[in-house]
Design a protein around this motif. Structure first.
Motif, PDB file in Angstrom:
ATOM      1  N   ARG A  53      42.858  45.271  49.873  1.00  0.00           N
ATOM      2  CA  ARG A  53      42.613  46.618  49.343  1.00  0.00           C
ATOM      3  C   ARG A  53      43.909  47.396  49.196  1.00  0.00           C
ATOM      4  NH1 ARG A  53      38.274  49.123  53.244  1.00  0.00           N
ATOM      5  NH2 ARG A  53      38.717  50.969  51.961  1.00  0.00           N
ATOM      6  N   MET A  54      44.803  47.275  50.183  1.00  0.00           N
ATOM      7  CA  MET A  54      46.102  47.944  50.086  1.00  0.00           C
ATOM      8  C   MET A  54      46.878  47.470  48.866  1.00  0.00           C
ATOM      9  SD  MET A  54      47.374  47.742  54.038  1.00  0.00           S
ATOM     10  CE  MET A  54      46.418  48.435  55.380  1.00  0.00           C
ATOM     11  N   ALA A  55      46.721  46.188  48.535  1.00  0.00           N
ATOM     12  CA  ALA A  55      47.424  45.622  47.384  1.00  0.00           C
ATOM     13  C   ALA A  55      46.760  45.987  46.071  1.00  0.00           C
ATOM     14  CB  ALA A  55      47.492  44.105  47.524  1.00  0.00           C
ATOM     15  N   GLY A  56      45.589  46.619  46.143  1.00  0.00           N
ATOM     16  CA  GLY A  56      44.863  46.947  44.915  1.00  0.00           C
ATOM     17  C   GLY A  56      44.439  45.703  44.163  1.00  0.00           C
ATOM     18  N   ALA A  57      44.097  44.660  44.886  1.00  0.00           N
ATOM     19  CA  ALA A  57      43.843  43.361  44.270  1.00  0.00           C
ATOM     20  C   ALA A  57      42.564  43.362  43.439  1.00  0.00           C
ATOM     21  CB  ALA A  57      43.769  42.274  45.339  1.00  0.00           C
ATOM     22  N   LEU A  74      37.240  38.792  51.943  1.00  0.00           N
ATOM     23  CA  LEU A  74      38.154  39.088  50.841  1.00  0.00           C
ATOM     24  C   LEU A  74      37.408  39.574  49.610  1.00  0.00           C
ATOM     25  CD1 LEU A  74      40.595  36.077  51.218  1.00  0.00           C
ATOM     26  CD2 LEU A  74      41.217  38.505  51.399  1.00  0.00           C
ATOM     27  N   ALA A  75      36.282  38.961  49.293  1.00  0.00           N
ATOM     28  CA  ALA A  75      35.542  39.357  48.094  1.00  0.00           C
ATOM     29  C   ALA A  75      35.055  40.796  48.183  1.00  0.00           C
ATOM     30  CB  ALA A  75      34.361  38.408  47.878  1.00  0.00           C
ATOM     31  N   ARG A  76      34.799  41.243  49.390  1.00  0.00           N
ATOM     32  CA  ARG A  76      34.342  42.632  49.554  1.00  0.00           C
ATOM     33  C   ARG A  76      35.463  43.645  49.372  1.00  0.00           C
ATOM     34  NH1 ARG A  76      30.128  41.938  54.633  1.00  0.00           N
ATOM     35  NH2 ARG A  76      28.384  41.102  53.401  1.00  0.00           N
ATOM     36  N   ALA A  77      36.687  43.168  49.211  1.00  0.00           N
ATOM     37  CA  ALA A  77      37.802  44.061  48.886  1.00  0.00           C
ATOM     38  C   ALA A  77      37.935  44.289  47.391  1.00  0.00           C
ATOM     39  CB  ALA A  77      39.116  43.475  49.418  1.00  0.00           C
ATOM     40  N   LEU A  78      37.237  43.472  46.602  1.00  0.00           N
ATOM     41  CA  LEU A  78      37.396  43.563  45.149  1.00  0.00           C
ATOM     42  C   LEU A  78      36.753  44.817  44.576  1.00  0.00           C
ATOM     43  CD1 LEU A  78      36.519  39.864  44.216  1.00  0.00           C
ATOM     44  CD2 LEU A  78      38.778  40.941  43.987  1.00  0.00           C
ATOM     45  N   PRO A 131      47.245  36.715  36.069  1.00  0.00           N
ATOM     46  CA  PRO A 131      47.840  36.405  37.374  1.00  0.00           C
ATOM     47  C   PRO A 131      47.006  36.980  38.517  1.00  0.00           C
ATOM     48  CG  PRO A 131      49.075  38.139  36.274  1.00  0.00           C
ATOM     49  CD  PRO A 131      48.087  37.626  35.273  1.00  0.00           C
ATOM     50  N   PHE A 132      47.158  36.358  39.668  1.00  0.00           N
ATOM     51  CA  PHE A 132      46.469  36.840  40.866  1.00  0.00           C
ATOM     52  C   PHE A 132      47.311  37.923  41.540  1.00  0.00           C
ATOM     53  CE2 PHE A 132      44.606  32.654  40.216  1.00  0.00           C
ATOM     54  CZ  PHE A 132      43.261  32.912  40.419  1.00  0.00           C
ATOM     55  N   ASP A 133      46.603  38.826  42.214  1.00  0.00           N
ATOM     56  CA  ASP A 133      47.243  39.937  42.921  1.00  0.00           C
ATOM     57  C   ASP A 133      47.386  39.670  44.418  1.00  0.00           C
ATOM     58  OD1 ASP A 133      47.020  41.660  40.502  1.00  0.00           O
ATOM     59  OD2 ASP A 133      44.877  41.543  40.964  1.00  0.00           O
ATOM     60  N   PHE A 134      46.598  38.724  44.919  1.00  0.00           N
ATOM     61  CA  PHE A 134      46.556  38.458  46.361  1.00  0.00           C
ATOM     62  C   PHE A 134      46.201  36.998  46.554  1.00  0.00           C
ATOM     63  CE2 PHE A 134      44.802  38.248  50.608  1.00  0.00           C
ATOM     64  CZ  PHE A 134      45.533  39.180  51.337  1.00  0.00           C
ATOM     65  N   ARG A 156      51.809  37.702  40.071  1.00  0.00           N
ATOM     66  CA  ARG A 156      52.684  38.662  39.404  1.00  0.00           C
ATOM     67  C   ARG A 156      53.665  39.234  40.421  1.00  0.00           C
ATOM     68  NH1 ARG A 156      51.375  43.325  41.606  1.00  0.00           N
ATOM     69  NH2 ARG A 156      49.248  43.686  42.359  1.00  0.00           N
ATOM     70  N   PRO A 157      54.770  39.820  39.966  1.00  0.00           N
ATOM     71  CA  PRO A 157      55.630  40.548  40.911  1.00  0.00           C
ATOM     72  C   PRO A 157      54.827  41.644  41.626  1.00  0.00           C
ATOM     73  CG  PRO A 157      56.759  40.223  38.841  1.00  0.00           C
ATOM     74  CD  PRO A 157      55.337  39.786  38.615  1.00  0.00           C
ATOM     75  N   GLY A 158      55.019  41.734  42.920  1.00  0.00           N
ATOM     76  CA  GLY A 158      54.259  42.699  43.714  1.00  0.00           C
ATOM     77  C   GLY A 158      53.018  42.114  44.352  1.00  0.00           C
ATOM     78  N   ALA A 159      52.644  40.890  43.966  1.00  0.00           N
ATOM     79  CA  ALA A 159      51.484  40.247  44.576  1.00  0.00           C
ATOM     80  C   ALA A 159      51.761  39.950  46.049  1.00  0.00           C
ATOM     81  CB  ALA A 159      51.132  38.964  43.839  1.00  0.00           C
ATOM     82  N   VAL A 160      50.700  39.916  46.837  1.00  0.00           N
ATOM     83  CA  VAL A 160      50.788  39.676  48.277  1.00  0.00           C
ATOM     84  C   VAL A 160      50.284  38.268  48.584  1.00  0.00           C
ATOM     85  CG1 VAL A 160      49.903  40.371  50.538  1.00  0.00           C
ATOM     86  CG2 VAL A 160      50.568  42.109  48.862  1.00  0.00           C
TER      87      VAL A 160
END
Length: 220
Positions: A53-57, A74-78, A131-134, A156-160
């Motif tokens: 969630r912090m990563a805005g994934a 993890l899916a519940r963060a989407l 690209p994936f975010d997390f 992507r750049p910034g991904a966690v």
């Protein structure tokens, strides 16, 4: 001391986590279906959810599904319209994960791909999707370097990126270890030290799962 670690985990869970039928049901199904009890703890699952969630994934990749317990977290963060792809080598484990995700109401936003993870990762790259975010890596440790290299191609750049089980009860200090998981983990740290595209740290943890730790990294 490990008994105290578990007791502290119980205390933290009681105060910070609400009962959840989807998660507890997944653990019960995993046990009934003979899956090994090696899921992340509930507090670790919530940590992963908060990181995402912090990563805005909006797009999450998981390497190592098992029965889908961490996948549910993890899916519940989407956000609405988000997507999670999770990779599992064992077809039976993948089927159990699909059942758990359906029971948790997450089947529509999660794709479980069964097969050898490095091959599934290559297929994802060939498909050329967004690209994936997390990325969460919790699979066979000898392949951690391959998983990280693939993650760099798929993010992507910034991904966690989070990699689990990287301390192994302190065994990473043993350069002469005959354990392939230790060798794979040490190779991963060597890669991280030399890879300019990743900025990383690692944290030791203790708790119900014993003495271990995780890598937390960001793609530059």
């Amino acid at each position: 001391m490990s008994g105290a670690w578990s007791a502290v985990d119980d205390y933290l869970s009681a105060h910070l986590l609400a009962p959840d039928d989807g998660l507890s049901g997944a653990l019960r199904r995993n046990e009934a279906e003979g899956l090994p009890p090696i899921d992340v703890s509930d507090t670790q699952g919530k940590m992963l959810q908060l990181f995402a969630r912090m990563a805005g994934a909006r797009r999450i990749l998981e390497v190592g599904t098992l029965g889908g317990y961490s996948t549910i977290w993890l899916a519940r963060a989407l956000p609405e319209g988000g997507r999670l792809v999770t990779l599992e080598i064992d077809p039976h484990h993948a089927d159990v994960a699909r059942a758990n995700l359906a029971a948790a109401g997450l089947a529509e936003c999660v794709e479980v791909r069964a097969g050898i993870a490095v091959e599934s990762l290559a297929a994802l790259k060939a498909e050329g999707g967004e690209p994936f975010d997390f990325v969460f890596v919790d699979a066979d440790k000898p392949s951690n370097v391959a998983y990280l290299r693939a993650a760099l191609d798929l993010t992507r750049p910034g991904a966690v990126i989070v990699v689990d089980n990287v301390v192994r009860g302190g065994a990473i200090l043993d350069s002469a270890s005959g354990d392939p998981s230790v060798h794979g983990t040490r190779a991963m740290f060597e890669m991280l030290a030399a890879e300019p595209r990743i900025d990383a740290t690692a944290i030791q943890t203790v708790g119900a799962k014993g003495w271990d730790g995780f890598v937390l990294a960001m793609v530059r």
